[in-house]
Design an enzyme around this catalytic site. Structure first.
Site, PDB file in Angstrom:
ATOM      1  N   GLY A  11      34.470  36.150  49.967  1.00 24.05           N
ATOM      2  CA  GLY A  11      34.593  36.696  48.608  1.00 24.05           C
ATOM      3  C   GLY A  11      33.990  35.751  47.585  1.00 24.05           C
ATOM      4  N   ASP A 140      42.217  31.630  46.097  1.00 25.32           N
ATOM      5  CA  ASP A 140      43.611  31.618  46.574  1.00 25.32           C
ATOM      6  C   ASP A 140      44.172  30.204  46.765  1.00 25.32           C
ATOM      7  OD1 ASP A 140      43.348  34.318  46.626  1.00 25.32           O
ATOM      8  OD2 ASP A 140      43.524  34.560  48.802  1.00 25.32           O
ATOM      9  N   ARG A 175      60.461  46.491  27.778  1.00 29.18           N
ATOM     10  CA  ARG A 175      60.152  47.020  29.118  1.00 29.18           C
ATOM     11  C   ARG A 175      60.139  45.919  30.177  1.00 29.18           C
ATOM     12  NH1 ARG A 175      55.058  50.707  27.189  1.00 29.18           N
ATOM     13  NH2 ARG A 175      56.183  52.663  27.026  1.00 29.18           N
ATOM     14  N   GLU A 235      49.743  39.889  45.616  1.00 22.79           N
ATOM     15  CA  GLU A 235      49.438  41.107  46.388  1.00 22.79           C
ATOM     16  C   GLU A 235      50.044  41.104  47.795  1.00 22.79           C
ATOM     17  OE1 GLU A 235      45.157  41.249  46.868  1.00 22.79           O
ATOM     18  OE2 GLU A 235      45.117  39.257  47.765  1.00 22.79           O
ATOM     19  N   HIS A 285      40.024  42.233  40.756  1.00 22.24           N
ATOM     20  CA  HIS A 285      38.862  41.348  40.821  1.00 22.24           C
ATOM     21  C   HIS A 285      38.490  40.690  39.501  1.00 22.24           C
ATOM     22  CE1 HIS A 285      38.718  43.387  44.625  1.00 22.24           C
ATOM     23  NE2 HIS A 285      37.942  42.415  45.051  1.00 22.24           N
ATOM     24  N   GLN A 287      40.139  38.569  38.287  1.00 21.01           N
ATOM     25  CA  GLN A 287      40.477  37.162  38.555  1.00 21.01           C
ATOM     26  C   GLN A 287      39.361  36.384  39.219  1.00 21.01           C
ATOM     27  OE1 GLN A 287      44.798  37.252  40.344  1.00 21.01           O
ATOM     28  NE2 GLN A 287      43.874  39.263  40.413  1.00 21.01           N
TER      29      GLN A 287
HETATM   30  O1  F6P Z   1      40.459  35.585  49.559  1.00 16.29           O
HETATM   31  C1  F6P Z   1      40.234  35.840  48.244  1.00 16.29           C
HETATM   32  C2  F6P Z   1      40.628  37.242  47.867  1.00 16.29           C
HETATM   33  O2  F6P Z   1      40.358  37.385  46.500  1.00 16.29           O
HETATM   34  C3  F6P Z   1      42.077  37.602  48.209  1.00 16.29           C
HETATM   35  O3  F6P Z   1      42.993  37.110  47.290  1.00 16.29           O
HETATM   36  C4  F6P Z   1      42.000  39.106  48.266  1.00 16.29           C
HETATM   37  O4  F6P Z   1      42.999  39.658  49.103  1.00 16.29           O
HETATM   38  C5  F6P Z   1      40.655  39.345  48.834  1.00 16.29           C
HETATM   39  O5  F6P Z   1      39.868  38.228  48.550  1.00 16.29           O
HETATM   40  C6  F6P Z   1      39.998  40.605  48.275  1.00 16.29           C
HETATM   41  O6  F6P Z   1      38.833  40.813  48.962  1.00 16.29           O
HETATM   42  P1  F6P Z   1      37.765  41.930  48.559  1.00 16.29           P
HETATM   43  O7  F6P Z   1      36.898  41.357  47.476  1.00 16.29           O
HETATM   44  O8  F6P Z   1      37.012  42.175  49.799  1.00 16.29           O
HETATM   45  O9  F6P Z   1      38.507  43.126  48.049  1.00 16.29           O
END
Ligand code: F6P
Length: 361
Positions: A11, A140, A175, A235, A285, A287
Site C-alpha cells: 500500500g 500502520d 451524539r 478497522e 484512504h 489517512q
Molecule cells: O497496511 C496498510 C493498510 O492501510 C491497512 O491499514 C489497510 O487494512 C490496508 O492497507 C488497506 O489496503 P488497500 O489499500 O488495499 O485497501
C-alpha cells in the site's frame, strides 16, 4: 557505471517519494551510480516490455513533499505468489521469483521500499543471490524491527484533525461519534489518535471489547443531561465474542479487505440498549494520502540515504531501521520475525486509561 534499482511495493504511504529522492541524491554524489526505478513494485521488471525508468534529477526534484509514489505500487503482485487469472476466471498463484532473479541480474543493488510482505520478498530474493536492501514502510507502524515507520505520523495527524472536527459536532448534537481508522492487526493509529484527540473510547485489534462496558461508559457521560462521546476504532477491532468486520476478498489479493467496523459497532451499541444518537465516519484512504508531515519526510530521507550507503558499501540482505533515536539496520530475518502490535501492558495503554479512555476490556 553501477546500477541501483528502486521500487515501492504494498500500500502507498506518505514519505515514499522522500525515500526515492534521498536514494537518488545520495547515489548521485558517488558519480559512478545510475539510478533506476521499477514501475509498480516488481511488475516493472516482470512486465513485457519492462517498465523501468531512469531516475534523473528532473524526475526526483522536489518530490519529498508529495504523497503517493512516483514509481506507483501494488499489493497484488507478490512475485513469489503471483496471481494469474485462469480461463475460467479463477486465480492461481505462481512463483515467479526465479524469473525475477534472472531479470535483476544487471543491477548492482536493489532497494525495496515496502512493509512486512515486501521485506519477506526481499529475503527470498537475497537468499537467491540478489544484492537487495529493504526500507520499511507502513502507516500502520506494525514492524517490530524499527521503532517507527514513516507515514505513521502523517496518518495520526490526519486522523487527529478529523477527530477534532467530529468532537465539535458530537458536542453540539450531544451524539456518539464513531470514527474508524486504519489498523488491520495493530491499533497504533487509533491509540495515538485517541490520546491526541481526547477520545472517551478507543477500540483496537489487540484488546477485544465488551459491548456492555461501552454502553455503561456512554451512559455515564449522559447521566447529567446532554452528554457526548467520541469513539475511535481501528478497522481490525473486534468484540470479545465476535469476529473482525471484513468486506469481500479481492481478486489476486492475499488479504481480506477490512472496513465497516464503525457501522457494526453502531449496531452492537443499539442492540445492547444504547439510547444515544450515533453517527459513523470511516476515514479510509484519506489517512494514506497527501503531503507527509515533517517527521515522516525526515525519517524517509534518513532511510533513503542509509539504504544507498549500505548499497555503496556492498552491505546487502539488510533492512534499514530507526532504533533508539538512530538510523541503523537489521537482517531480513529480524525485519520480518514479528509484528509490532500494541501490548495491553504498555505504558501508552496505561496512560490512555489514566486519561479516562475506555478500551472495553
Ligand atoms: O497496511 C496498510 C493498510 O492501510 C491497512 O491499514 C489497510 O487494512 C490496508 O492497507 C488497506 O489496503 P488497500 O489499500 O488495499 O485497501
Amino acid at each position: 557505471m553501477k546500477k541501483v534499482l528502486v521500487l515501492t511495493g504494498g500500500g502507498d504511504c506518505p514519505g515514499l517519494n522522500a525515500v526515492i529522492r534521498a536514494v537518488a541524491k545520495r547515489a548521485r554524489k558517488e558519480k559512478n551510480w545510475e539510478i533506476y526505478g521499477s514501475i509498480e513494485a516488481f511488475n516493472g521488471v516482470l512486465n513485457e516490455p519492462q517498465e523501468i525508468v531512469r531516475l534523473t534529477s528532473s524526475r526526483t526534484k522536489g518530490i519529498h513533499v508529495k504523497g503517493g509514489t512516483i514509481l506507483k505500487t501494488t499489493n497484488k503482485s507478490n512475485p513469489i505468489k503471483f496471481p494469474v487469472t485462469q480461463k475460467d476466471g479463477t486465480v492461481k498463484f505462481e512463483d515467479r521469483s526465479d524469473e525475477l532473479v534472472k531479470r535483476l541480474k544487471g543491477f548492482d543493488a536493489v532497494i525495496n521500499i515496502g512493509g512486512d510482505g515486501s521485506q519477506k520478498i526481499s529475503k527470498v530474493l537475497f537468499d537467491k543471490g540478489i544484492p537487495i536492501i529493504g526500507v520499511p514502510k507502513t502507516i500502520d507502524n506494525d514492524l517490530s524491527a524499527t521503532d517507527m515507520t514513516f507515514g505513521f505520523q502523517t496518518a495520526v495527524q490526519i486522523a487527529s484533525d478529523a477527530f477534532d472536527k467530529l468532537v465539535t459536532t458530537a458536542e453540539s448534537h450531544h451524539r456518539v461519534m464513531i470514527m474508524e481508522v486504519m489498523g488491520r492487526d495493530a491499533g497504533w493509529i487509533a491509540l495515538h489518535t485517541a490520546i491526541a484527540g481526547g477520545a472517551e473510547i478507543c477500540l483496537i485489534p489487540e484488546i477485544p471489547y465488551d459491548i456492555n462496558k461501552l454502553v455503561k461508559k456512554i451512559e455515564s457521560r449522559y447521566k447529567k443531561g446532554r452528554g457526548f462521546v467520541n469513539i475511535v476504532i481501528a478497522e481490525g477491532a473486534k468484540p470479545k465474542e465476535g469476529t473482525v468486520t471484513a468486506s469481500a476478498g479481492e481478486k489476486g489479493s492475499e488479504h481480506v479487505r477490512l472496513g465497516g467496523v464503525a457501522y457494526q459497532l453502531s449496531k452492537q451499541l443499539k442492540d445492547a440498549g444504547c439510547q444515544a444518537e450515533i453517527r459513523e465516519t470511516v476515514l479510509g484512504h484519506v489517512q494514506r494520502g497527501g503531503t507527509p508531515v515533517a517527521f515522516d519526510r525526515i525519517l524517509a530521507s534518513l532511510f533513503g540515504v542509509k539504504a544507498m550507503e549500505l548499497a555503496i558499501n556492498g552491505e546487502f540482505g539488510k533492512m534499514v531501521a530507526y532504533k533508539n533515536n538512530s538510523i541503523t539496520y537489521v537482517s531480513f530475518e529480524e525485519a520480518t520475525r514479528q509484528q509490532n502490535v500494541v501490548k495491553k501492558s504498555s505504558y501508552l495503554v496505561q496512560a490512555a486509561k489514566g486519561l479516562g479512555i475506555t478500551f472495553g476490556d
